[in-house]
Design a protein around this motif. Structure first.
Motif, PDB file in Angstrom:
ATOM      1  N   LYS A 169    -117.187 -87.995 -67.743  1.00  0.00           N
ATOM      2  CA  LYS A 169    -117.700 -87.263 -68.902  1.00  0.00           C
ATOM      3  C   LYS A 169    -116.586 -86.989 -69.903  1.00  0.00           C
ATOM      4  N   ALA A 170    -115.416 -86.622 -69.392  1.00  0.00           N
ATOM      5  CA  ALA A 170    -114.285 -86.349 -70.288  1.00  0.00           C
ATOM      6  C   ALA A 170    -113.912 -87.601 -71.082  1.00  0.00           C
ATOM      7  N   GLN A 171    -113.959 -88.777 -70.453  1.00  0.00           N
ATOM      8  CA  GLN A 171    -113.637 -90.022 -71.163  1.00  0.00           C
ATOM      9  C   GLN A 171    -114.684 -90.348 -72.221  1.00  0.00           C
ATOM     10  N   ASN A 172    -115.927 -89.960 -71.975  1.00  0.00           N
ATOM     11  CA  ASN A 172    -117.003 -90.265 -72.918  1.00  0.00           C
ATOM     12  C   ASN A 172    -116.997 -89.338 -74.132  1.00  0.00           C
ATOM     13  N   ARG A 173    -116.367 -88.177 -74.026  1.00  0.00           N
ATOM     14  CA  ARG A 173    -116.243 -87.261 -75.169  1.00  0.00           C
ATOM     15  C   ARG A 173    -114.999 -87.674 -75.947  1.00  0.00           C
ATOM     16  N   ARG A 174    -115.214 -88.401 -77.045  1.00  0.00           N
ATOM     17  CA  ARG A 174    -114.081 -88.965 -77.769  1.00  0.00           C
ATOM     18  C   ARG A 174    -114.468 -89.253 -79.215  1.00  0.00           C
ATOM     19  N   VAL A 175    -113.444 -89.509 -80.020  1.00  0.00           N
ATOM     20  CA  VAL A 175    -113.624 -90.023 -81.373  1.00  0.00           C
ATOM     21  C   VAL A 175    -112.801 -91.295 -81.454  1.00  0.00           C
ATOM     22  N   ASP A 176    -113.440 -92.388 -81.832  1.00  0.00           N
ATOM     23  CA  ASP A 176    -112.751 -93.658 -82.051  1.00  0.00           C
ATOM     24  C   ASP A 176    -112.547 -93.833 -83.544  1.00  0.00           C
TER      25      ASP A 176
ATOM     26  N   ALA B  78    -120.247 -88.545 -77.341  1.00  0.00           N
ATOM     27  CA  ALA B  78    -120.461 -87.369 -76.487  1.00  0.00           C
ATOM     28  C   ALA B  78    -120.792 -87.827 -75.066  1.00  0.00           C
ATOM     29  N   ASP B  79    -120.716 -86.883 -74.121  1.00  0.00           N
ATOM     30  CA  ASP B  79    -121.189 -87.196 -72.777  1.00  0.00           C
ATOM     31  C   ASP B  79    -122.697 -86.925 -72.731  1.00  0.00           C
ATOM     32  N   SER B  80    -123.295 -87.013 -71.566  1.00  0.00           N
ATOM     33  CA  SER B  80    -124.753 -86.883 -71.472  1.00  0.00           C
ATOM     34  C   SER B  80    -125.213 -85.476 -71.108  1.00  0.00           C
ATOM     35  N   ASP B  81    -124.300 -84.516 -71.039  1.00  0.00           N
ATOM     36  CA  ASP B  81    -124.724 -83.137 -70.765  1.00  0.00           C
ATOM     37  C   ASP B  81    -125.506 -82.604 -71.952  1.00  0.00           C
ATOM     38  N   GLY B  82    -126.590 -81.906 -71.667  1.00  0.00           N
ATOM     39  CA  GLY B  82    -127.365 -81.293 -72.727  1.00  0.00           C
ATOM     40  C   GLY B  82    -128.360 -82.254 -73.360  1.00  0.00           C
TER      41      GLY B  82
END
Length: 191
Positions: free
Chosen positions: A177-184, A123-127
């Protein structure tokens, strides 16, 4: 990418080195043990590298989505699925139009059954950090559920979330942020 056998060759070298060390440790005759270990380790490493190269080529050919990234490190494949193509905002439900890409991944995993699959949500760091942790876990589990629903054995899959703890880009920009929201999806060959 220029040498189609690069990862196979790297696997052979890594396997030979590891085999030589292990062979010299376990053998009474250190030099013979090292030679035998190097030969066996090199063959195993080359086989693993070859399979990863093949699987990577097939996934690149068969996946129908340009947003999916595939990284071959020589000892594993990492398939990165950006969350914006998999999930809606604050959702753990896999988008119906992306289930076919996960079906392609599942077939690949069935064609190469001698591996363990780690599904890692990010996830990104928002919230709130605890919310992001739960969201990343839920998304990893949702992907795991689609894969098992497409025939991948449950005991091959390990799903977990990393929350906002492993960013690949800055969380200070919308792009990062978009790059950090991912599933590997990490495919680890079993030796």
């Amino acid at each position: 990418p220029n040498d189609p056998n690069q990862k196979r060759n790297q696997g052979a070298l890594i396997g030979a080195g590891a085999g030589a060390v292990l062979g010299s440790i376990l053998s009474n005759d250190k030099s013979d043990g090292a030679i035998i270990g190097a030969v066996v380790g090199g063959a195993v490493g080359a086989g693993i590298g070859y399979n990863l190269d093949q699987q990577e080529r097939e996934l690149r050919r068969d996946l129908d989505n340009n947003g999916v990234q595939i990284t071959n490190t020589g000892d594993r494949l990492i398939v990165t699925l950006p969350n914006d193509i998999l999930f809606g905002v604050d959702s753990t439900a896999v988008r119906p139009d992306l289930r076919s890409d996960l079906g392609v991944l599942a077939r690949s995993m069935q064609n190469y059954p001698n591996s363990t699959i780690q599904i890692v949500g990010h996830a990104d760091s928002d919230g709130d950090a605890s919310y992001n942790q739960r969201l990343s876990e839920g998304r990893a589990n949702a992907v795991a559920s689609v894969l098992t629903g497409n025939g991948v054995a449950f005991n091959r899959i390990q799903a977990f979330g990393r929350g906002e703890d492993q960013p690949v880009a800055s969380n200070l920009t919308p792009e990062g942020k978009a790059q950090n929201r991912r599933v590997d999806i990490v495919i680890l060959p079993n030796a």
